[in-house]
Scaffold this motif. Structure first.
Motif, PDB file in Angstrom:
ATOM      1  N   LEU A 126       0.803  -1.212   0.000  1.00 18.31           N
ATOM      2  CA  LEU A 126       0.000   0.000   0.000  1.00 18.31           C
ATOM      3  C   LEU A 126       0.841   1.270   0.000  1.00 18.31           C
ATOM      4  O   LEU A 126       0.489   2.252  -0.637  1.00 18.31           O
ATOM      5  N   PHE A 127       1.944   1.240   0.724  1.00 13.80           N
ATOM      6  CA  PHE A 127       2.776   2.436   0.846  1.00 13.80           C
ATOM      7  C   PHE A 127       4.209   2.117   0.429  1.00 13.80           C
ATOM      8  O   PHE A 127       5.014   1.668   1.238  1.00 13.80           O
ATOM      9  N   ALA A 128       4.478   2.349  -0.828  1.00 16.36           N
ATOM     10  CA  ALA A 128       5.817   2.095  -1.365  1.00 16.36           C
ATOM     11  C   ALA A 128       6.834   2.988  -0.664  1.00 16.36           C
ATOM     12  O   ALA A 128       6.494   4.063  -0.187  1.00 16.36           O
ATOM     13  N   PRO A 129       8.087   2.545  -0.606  1.00 13.49           N
ATOM     14  CA  PRO A 129       9.121   3.375   0.004  1.00 13.49           C
ATOM     15  C   PRO A 129       9.248   4.724  -0.722  1.00 13.49           C
ATOM     16  O   PRO A 129       8.970   4.837  -1.909  1.00 13.49           O
ATOM     17  N   LYS A 130       9.690   5.703   0.017  1.00 12.96           N
ATOM     18  CA  LYS A 130       9.800   7.069  -0.493  1.00 12.96           C
ATOM     19  C   LYS A 130      10.625   7.135  -1.785  1.00 12.96           C
ATOM     20  O   LYS A 130      10.213   7.772  -2.748  1.00 12.96           O
ATOM     21  N   ASP A 131      11.766   6.447  -1.821  1.00 11.54           N
ATOM     22  CA  ASP A 131      12.618   6.519  -3.011  1.00 11.54           C
ATOM     23  C   ASP A 131      11.940   5.929  -4.244  1.00 11.54           C
ATOM     24  O   ASP A 131      12.099   6.439  -5.353  1.00 11.54           O
ATOM     25  N   ARG A 132      11.148   4.863  -4.062  1.00 13.41           N
ATOM     26  CA  ARG A 132      10.419   4.291  -5.198  1.00 13.41           C
ATOM     27  C   ARG A 132       9.359   5.263  -5.700  1.00 13.41           C
ATOM     28  O   ARG A 132       9.167   5.443  -6.898  1.00 13.41           O
ATOM     29  N   LEU A 133       8.653   5.884  -4.768  1.00  8.59           N
ATOM     30  CA  LEU A 133       7.636   6.868  -5.157  1.00  8.59           C
ATOM     31  C   LEU A 133       8.252   8.049  -5.882  1.00  8.59           C
ATOM     32  O   LEU A 133       7.712   8.531  -6.875  1.00  8.59           O
ATOM     33  N   GLN A 134       9.377   8.518  -5.383  1.00  4.58           N
ATOM     34  CA  GLN A 134      10.028   9.664  -6.009  1.00  4.58           C
ATOM     35  C   GLN A 134      10.560   9.325  -7.394  1.00  4.58           C
ATOM     36  O   GLN A 134      10.632  10.185  -8.262  1.00  4.58           O
ATOM     37  N   PHE A 139       7.606  14.612  -9.302  1.00  2.00           N
ATOM     38  CA  PHE A 139       7.172  15.793  -8.542  1.00  2.00           C
ATOM     39  C   PHE A 139       7.363  15.588  -7.038  1.00  2.00           C
ATOM     40  O   PHE A 139       7.596  16.528  -6.296  1.00  2.00           O
ATOM     41  N   ALA A 140       7.287  14.317  -6.588  1.00  2.00           N
ATOM     42  CA  ALA A 140       7.449  14.023  -5.154  1.00  2.00           C
ATOM     43  C   ALA A 140       8.903  14.173  -4.716  1.00  2.00           C
ATOM     44  O   ALA A 140       9.173  14.416  -3.546  1.00  2.00           O
ATOM     45  N   LYS A 141       9.823  14.034  -5.663  1.00  2.00           N
ATOM     46  CA  LYS A 141      11.230  14.248  -5.335  1.00  2.00           C
ATOM     47  C   LYS A 141      11.523  15.749  -5.264  1.00  2.00           C
ATOM     48  O   LYS A 141      12.233  16.211  -4.377  1.00  2.00           O
ATOM     49  N   LYS A 142      10.940  16.466  -6.206  1.00  3.74           N
ATOM     50  CA  LYS A 142      11.165  17.912  -6.248  1.00  3.74           C
ATOM     51  C   LYS A 142      10.485  18.608  -5.067  1.00  3.74           C
ATOM     52  O   LYS A 142      11.012  19.564  -4.508  1.00  3.74           O
ATOM     53  N   ILE A 145       6.886  17.386   0.149  1.00  3.86           N
ATOM     54  CA  ILE A 145       5.623  17.572   0.862  1.00  3.86           C
ATOM     55  C   ILE A 145       4.458  16.924   0.103  1.00  3.86           C
ATOM     56  O   ILE A 145       3.408  16.640   0.683  1.00  3.86           O
ATOM     57  N   LEU A 146       4.665  16.638  -1.194  1.00  2.00           N
ATOM     58  CA  LEU A 146       3.612  16.035  -2.010  1.00  2.00           C
ATOM     59  C   LEU A 146       3.662  14.503  -2.019  1.00  2.00           C
ATOM     60  O   LEU A 146       2.948  13.860  -2.787  1.00  2.00           O
TER      61      LEU A 146
END
Length: 192
Positions: A126-134, A139-142, A145-146
């Motif tokens: 359900l909640f992929a790691p932050k680095d995978r999402l980015q 836009f989530a890397k830049k 907060i998003l």
């Protein structure tokens, strides 16, 4: 450098790792077949067999060598039975050349890898790691907060695929259990 026996064990265990996650591709099976064909006379198969039994990969190795015997080299040495499971054959062919033939297998890898190490995967799915999402949503890397927006988008886009991923994951989990490739903590920590 690795001995011939250790190298063969490594090739089989590396294939098992891929099998657990998204599937072992035909390329890895051919690598094992070519290695066994080239160096088979130099390999102490009893030592390899004993090592594979110790690490609980013998049944999986038996299936690989049965596959090689049937489809690649009929004169290949086989571990255990030469009877080949149709589910194993289908899984290899569905895996493609490198084991990642379709997106459902890749997403189902969260289920199979979690079962392998004995941990729940629901949170990971359900909640992929932050680095995978980015990586998936630049836009989530830049703008970190998003990140919640990226998680929401990932959930919404993957819901339609969910049923197929769960089905694929369930089929693969049954096979992984069949070959004994699940890690279990035989010595759980005692409360002190």
């Amino acid at each position: 450098s690795l001995s011939r026996e250790d190298n063969l064990v490594f090739l089989i265990l590396h294939a098992a790792k891929h099998f657990i996650y998204s599937g072992v591709g035909i390329k890895q099976i051919v690598d094992i077949a070519l290695f066994m064909r080239e160096y088979g006379s130099e390999i102490n198969m009893k030592r390899v067999r004993d090592t594979l039994k110790k690490v609980k990969a013998y049944t999986f190795a038996s299936e690989i060598t049965a596959f090689i015997k049937k489809y690649i080299y009929p004169d290949t040495y086989t571990f255990g039975s030469t009877r080949l499971g149709e589910d194993f054959v289908q899984d290899i062919f569905k895996s493609g050349s490198l084991g990642k033939a379709d997106e459902d297998r890749i997403h189902a890898a969260n289920l199979t890898s979690s079962a392998f190490i004995g941990k729940s995967s629901l949170r990971k799915i359900l909640f992929a790691p932050k680095d995978r999402l980015q990586q998936q949503y630049p836009f989530a890397k830049k703008h970190p907060i998003l990140l919640p927006v990226a998680w929401f988008l990932r959930l919404v886009t993957n819901i339609p695929r969910g049923k197929k991923v769960l089905q694929t994951g369930g089929e693969r989990l049954r096979m992984i259990k069949k070959y004994g490739l699940i890690i279990k903590d035989d010595n759980p920590k005692e409360d002190k």
